[in-house]
Enzyme design. Structure first.
Site, PDB file in Angstrom:
ATOM      1  N   PRO A 139       0.829  -1.208   0.000  1.00 48.14           N
ATOM      2  CA  PRO A 139       0.000   0.000   0.000  1.00 48.14           C
ATOM      3  C   PRO A 139       0.865   1.261   0.000  1.00 48.14           C
ATOM      4  O   PRO A 139       1.831   1.357   0.760  1.00 48.14           O
ATOM      5  CB  PRO A 139      -0.786  -0.120   1.313  1.00 48.14           C
ATOM      6  CG  PRO A 139       0.017  -1.036   2.170  1.00 48.14           C
ATOM      7  CD  PRO A 139       0.724  -1.966   1.247  1.00 48.14           C
ATOM      8  N   ALA A 188      -3.645   2.992   2.002  1.00 54.71           N
ATOM      9  CA  ALA A 188      -4.324   3.266   3.273  1.00 54.71           C
ATOM     10  C   ALA A 188      -5.579   4.091   3.009  1.00 54.71           C
ATOM     11  O   ALA A 188      -5.517   5.182   2.440  1.00 54.71           O
ATOM     12  CB  ALA A 188      -3.390   4.024   4.208  1.00 54.71           C
ATOM     13  N   GLN A 214      -6.268  -1.497   1.940  1.00 53.30           N
ATOM     14  CA  GLN A 214      -5.814  -1.307   3.327  1.00 53.30           C
ATOM     15  C   GLN A 214      -6.760  -0.345   4.062  1.00 53.30           C
ATOM     16  O   GLN A 214      -7.046   0.749   3.569  1.00 53.30           O
ATOM     17  CB  GLN A 214      -4.399  -0.730   3.348  1.00 53.30           C
ATOM     18  CG  GLN A 214      -3.824  -0.678   4.767  1.00 53.30           C
ATOM     19  CD  GLN A 214      -2.448  -0.043   4.825  1.00 53.30           C
ATOM     20  OE1 GLN A 214      -2.253   1.073   4.355  1.00 53.30           O
ATOM     21  NE2 GLN A 214      -1.495  -0.735   5.408  1.00 53.30           N
ATOM     22  N   HIS A 228      -4.438  -1.985   8.621  1.00 52.36           N
ATOM     23  CA  HIS A 228      -3.152  -1.299   8.815  1.00 52.36           C
ATOM     24  C   HIS A 228      -2.799  -1.424  10.300  1.00 52.36           C
ATOM     25  O   HIS A 228      -3.286  -0.667  11.141  1.00 52.36           O
ATOM     26  CB  HIS A 228      -3.283   0.175   8.416  1.00 52.36           C
ATOM     27  CG  HIS A 228      -1.965   0.853   8.181  1.00 52.36           C
ATOM     28  ND1 HIS A 228      -0.785   0.427   8.763  1.00 52.36           N
ATOM     29  CD2 HIS A 228      -1.644   1.929   7.413  1.00 52.36           C
ATOM     30  CE1 HIS A 228       0.202   1.225   8.361  1.00 52.36           C
ATOM     31  NE2 HIS A 228      -0.285   2.135   7.539  1.00 52.36           N
ATOM     32  N   GLY A 229      -1.942  -2.387  10.585  1.00 54.36           N
ATOM     33  CA  GLY A 229      -1.603  -2.660  11.981  1.00 54.36           C
ATOM     34  C   GLY A 229      -0.174  -2.294  12.334  1.00 54.36           C
ATOM     35  O   GLY A 229       0.384  -2.838  13.292  1.00 54.36           O
ATOM     36  N   HIS A 283       3.305   0.878  11.599  1.00 54.10           N
ATOM     37  CA  HIS A 283       3.710   2.273  11.332  1.00 54.10           C
ATOM     38  C   HIS A 283       3.113   3.294  12.307  1.00 54.10           C
ATOM     39  O   HIS A 283       2.994   4.479  11.976  1.00 54.10           O
ATOM     40  CB  HIS A 283       3.369   2.686   9.882  1.00 54.10           C
ATOM     41  CG  HIS A 283       3.978   1.790   8.847  1.00 54.10           C
ATOM     42  ND1 HIS A 283       3.691   1.882   7.504  1.00 54.10           N
ATOM     43  CD2 HIS A 283       4.860   0.753   8.953  1.00 54.10           C
ATOM     44  CE1 HIS A 283       4.359   0.953   6.830  1.00 54.10           C
ATOM     45  NE2 HIS A 283       5.081   0.266   7.697  1.00 54.10           N
ATOM     46  N   TYR A 335      -0.035   3.640  13.584  1.00 50.70           N
ATOM     47  CA  TYR A 335      -1.440   4.063  13.512  1.00 50.70           C
ATOM     48  C   TYR A 335      -2.288   3.277  14.522  1.00 50.70           C
ATOM     49  O   TYR A 335      -1.765   2.483  15.294  1.00 50.70           O
ATOM     50  CB  TYR A 335      -1.941   3.955  12.059  1.00 50.70           C
ATOM     51  CG  TYR A 335      -1.156   4.885  11.174  1.00 50.70           C
ATOM     52  CD1 TYR A 335      -1.192   6.267  11.388  1.00 50.70           C
ATOM     53  CD2 TYR A 335      -0.325   4.403  10.175  1.00 50.70           C
ATOM     54  CE1 TYR A 335      -0.428   7.135  10.615  1.00 50.70           C
ATOM     55  CE2 TYR A 335       0.442   5.259   9.398  1.00 50.70           C
ATOM     56  CZ  TYR A 335       0.387   6.632   9.625  1.00 50.70           C
ATOM     57  OH  TYR A 335       1.147   7.492   8.881  1.00 50.70           O
TER      58      TYR A 335
HETATM   59  C1  FMN Z   1       4.759   7.165  -1.171  1.00 47.77           C
HETATM   60  C2  FMN Z   1       4.592   6.137  -0.107  1.00 47.77           C
HETATM   61  C3  FMN Z   1       3.323   5.929   0.444  1.00 47.77           C
HETATM   62  C4  FMN Z   1       3.139   4.934   1.425  1.00 47.77           C
HETATM   63  N1  FMN Z   1       1.870   4.678   1.888  1.00 47.77           N
HETATM   64  C5  FMN Z   1       1.655   3.640   2.710  1.00 47.77           C
HETATM   65  C6  FMN Z   1       0.337   3.240   3.054  1.00 47.77           C
HETATM   66  O1  FMN Z   1      -0.661   3.769   2.551  1.00 47.77           O
HETATM   67  N2  FMN Z   1       0.207   2.212   3.932  1.00 47.77           N
HETATM   68  C7  FMN Z   1       1.282   1.549   4.440  1.00 47.77           C
HETATM   69  O2  FMN Z   1       1.100   0.616   5.225  1.00 47.77           O
HETATM   70  N3  FMN Z   1       2.539   1.875   4.102  1.00 47.77           N
HETATM   71  C8  FMN Z   1       2.744   2.878   3.226  1.00 47.77           C
HETATM   72  N4  FMN Z   1       4.018   3.158   2.812  1.00 47.77           N
HETATM   73  C9  FMN Z   1       5.129   2.275   3.205  1.00 47.77           C
HETATM   74  C10 FMN Z   1       5.366   1.231   2.109  1.00 47.77           C
HETATM   75  O3  FMN Z   1       4.241   0.395   1.906  1.00 47.77           O
HETATM   76  C11 FMN Z   1       6.586   0.361   2.391  1.00 47.77           C
HETATM   77  O4  FMN Z   1       6.409  -0.330   3.599  1.00 47.77           O
HETATM   78  C12 FMN Z   1       7.888   1.177   2.469  1.00 47.77           C
HETATM   79  O5  FMN Z   1       7.942   2.130   1.443  1.00 47.77           O
HETATM   80  C13 FMN Z   1       9.108   0.265   2.365  1.00 47.77           C
HETATM   81  O6  FMN Z   1       9.042  -0.496   1.194  1.00 47.77           O
HETATM   82  P1  FMN Z   1       9.916  -0.141  -0.132  1.00 47.77           P
HETATM   83  O7  FMN Z   1      11.331  -0.131   0.316  1.00 47.77           O
HETATM   84  O8  FMN Z   1       9.576  -1.251  -1.105  1.00 47.77           O
HETATM   85  O9  FMN Z   1       9.473   1.207  -0.586  1.00 47.77           O
HETATM   86  C14 FMN Z   1       4.239   4.159   1.863  1.00 47.77           C
HETATM   87  C15 FMN Z   1       5.500   4.401   1.312  1.00 47.77           C
HETATM   88  C16 FMN Z   1       5.690   5.350   0.335  1.00 47.77           C
HETATM   89  C17 FMN Z   1       7.047   5.538  -0.264  1.00 47.77           C
END
Ligand code: FMN
Length: 356
Positions: A23, A59, A101, A163-164, A166, A168
């Site tokens: 997500p 999310a 999510q 979403h459990g 980060h 929140y």
């Molecule tokens: C632009 C952006 C938006 C994100 N939005 C969400 C989100 O909506 N929900 C969530 O659980 N994590 C969110 N994340 C975290 C990512 O899902 C992921 O856990 C994090 O970027 C690490 O993975 P990666 O190295 O593949 O980017 C977001 C990350 C980025 C970069």
């Protein structure tokens, strides 16, 4: 040996390969009505065509107060259902399983939407005092998650992800720092997991056995053993898929062996996979930006699936490169601009390179 191209059954759904799009919220795509826009549709269509086996849509707020801001997608109202149908159709036309999510910001709530609420009256990041939810308010909040899941099912989603992690609301119940309760929602891991676990049971009851329920859980909040005990409660309640990310606390550095081609956060998923092997599919995430690392994790049976965020934002066809269906891709520059939002102001250099 399992290959990244091998299908897997998750919550009764056949996922065509081991790649999940994580997500990733798009702060400037939605308006104050929280509805899906043409920008979302185009964005997810490109990613559905790009080869992922499963997409977890970003999310999405379960109440207007639980939004990040006025440009955040929501499923708190029946009027918000319709727009999702096109995203879902595009995914299904590409044989992609699609879930969404569900989230509430809790004590990290935007002051624009009133008081911050959470498990306990603790100070928020912006210096306010959070309101500690009464038992009735906890039940109402759980009902908001369930109502959003029912809307997701009506729209046609294959399932939802809670979403459990980060930091929140669901994660705030898990963290000892933000959950000081002494009733049945605080104290032991079983009690701290109860808020999320009861949501899962209710969704299972309302949406049936063939509705995929995933939890994106914090793999160490406060520590791995505790996080696994929490996840066991989610599984008992009916969770089909554990997508492991991080919380907001310190993570024990010794959980990762520095010589492995994956980082500490990703290693949390590896530890979960070791624990839940053959019982519940587990997904790893974080900094999986190169096909070789991803193949290493799958082929060495270190995880069931991988969640990819920035790699797929940078290039929707990145999964095809991992699957051997495409020779080249544009790699994420790791510049973090995508995290600043709004996207129109902070353009992704990988996307600009692709378009040039
Ligand atoms: C632009 C952006 C938006 C994100 N939005 C969400 C989100 O909506 N929900 C969530 O659980 N994590 C969110 N994340 C975290 C990512 O899902 C992921 O856990 C994090 O970027 C690490 O993975 P990666 O190295 O593949 O980017 C977001 C990350 C980025 C970069």
């Amino acid at each position: 040996m399992t290959k990244v191209n091998d299908p897997i059954i998750i919550g009764g759904k056949r996922v065509k390969n081991r790649i999940t799009m994580a997500p990733t919220v798009k702060f400037d795509f939605a308006g104050d009505d929280g509805k899906v826009t043409e920008k979302h549709i185009k964005h997810y269509r490109e990613r559905a065509e790009g080869g992922c086996g499963l997409i977890c849509v970003e999310a999405t707020a379960v109440t207007p107060e639980g939004r990040f801001g006025k440009n955040h997608m929501g499923l708190w109202d029946d009027d918000q259902i319709e727009g999702h149908k096109t995203i879902i159709k595009d995914c299904h036309d590409n044989d992609v399983v699609v879930i969404i999510q569900l989230n509430h910001t809790g004590i990290t709530g935007n002051p624009e939407f009133g008081e911050a609420v959470g498990p306990s009256a603790v100070e928020t990041r912006d210096g306010r005092m959070a309101h500690d939810l009464t038992i009735d308010e906890i039940h109402n909040m759980q009902d908001a998650f369930v109502a959003a899941a029912i809307r997701a099912k009506k729209a046609g989603y294959d399932g939802i992800q809670l979403h459990g992690c980060h930091g929140y609301l669901i994660n705030q119940f898990i963290m000892k720092k933000t959950n000081l309760r002494t009733d049945e929602y605080g104290g032991s891991a079983v009690n701290r997991a109860r808020f999320g676990a009861e949501i899962i049971s209710k969704i299972r009851q309302e949406c049936g056995d063939d509705f995929l329920i995933s939890v994106r859980t914090a793999g160490a909040d406060p520590e791995l053993k505790d996080a696994i005990e929490v996840a066991e409660e989610y599984v008992k309640a009916g969770c089909d898929y554990l997508q492991v990310s991080h919380g907001v606390g310190e993570i024990d550095q010794t959980l990762v062996n520095g010589s492995e081609p994956y980082n500490l956060i990703c290693s949390l998923g590896v530890h979960f996979h070791e624990h839940f092997k053959s019982r519940v599919p587990v997904s790893c995430v974080n900094s999986l930006l190169d096909p070789d690392n991803i193949k290493y994790l799958i082929e060495n049976d270190l995880t069931d699936t991988v969640d990819l965020a920035r790699a797929v934002l940078a290039d929707p066809d990145f999964p095809k490169a991992v699957l051997g269906e495409k020779d080249s891709y544009v790699r994420c520059f790791e510049c973090a601009r995508c995290q600043y939002g709004p996207f129109t102001a902070h353009k992704c250099p990988a996307e600009m390179k692709r378009m040039s």
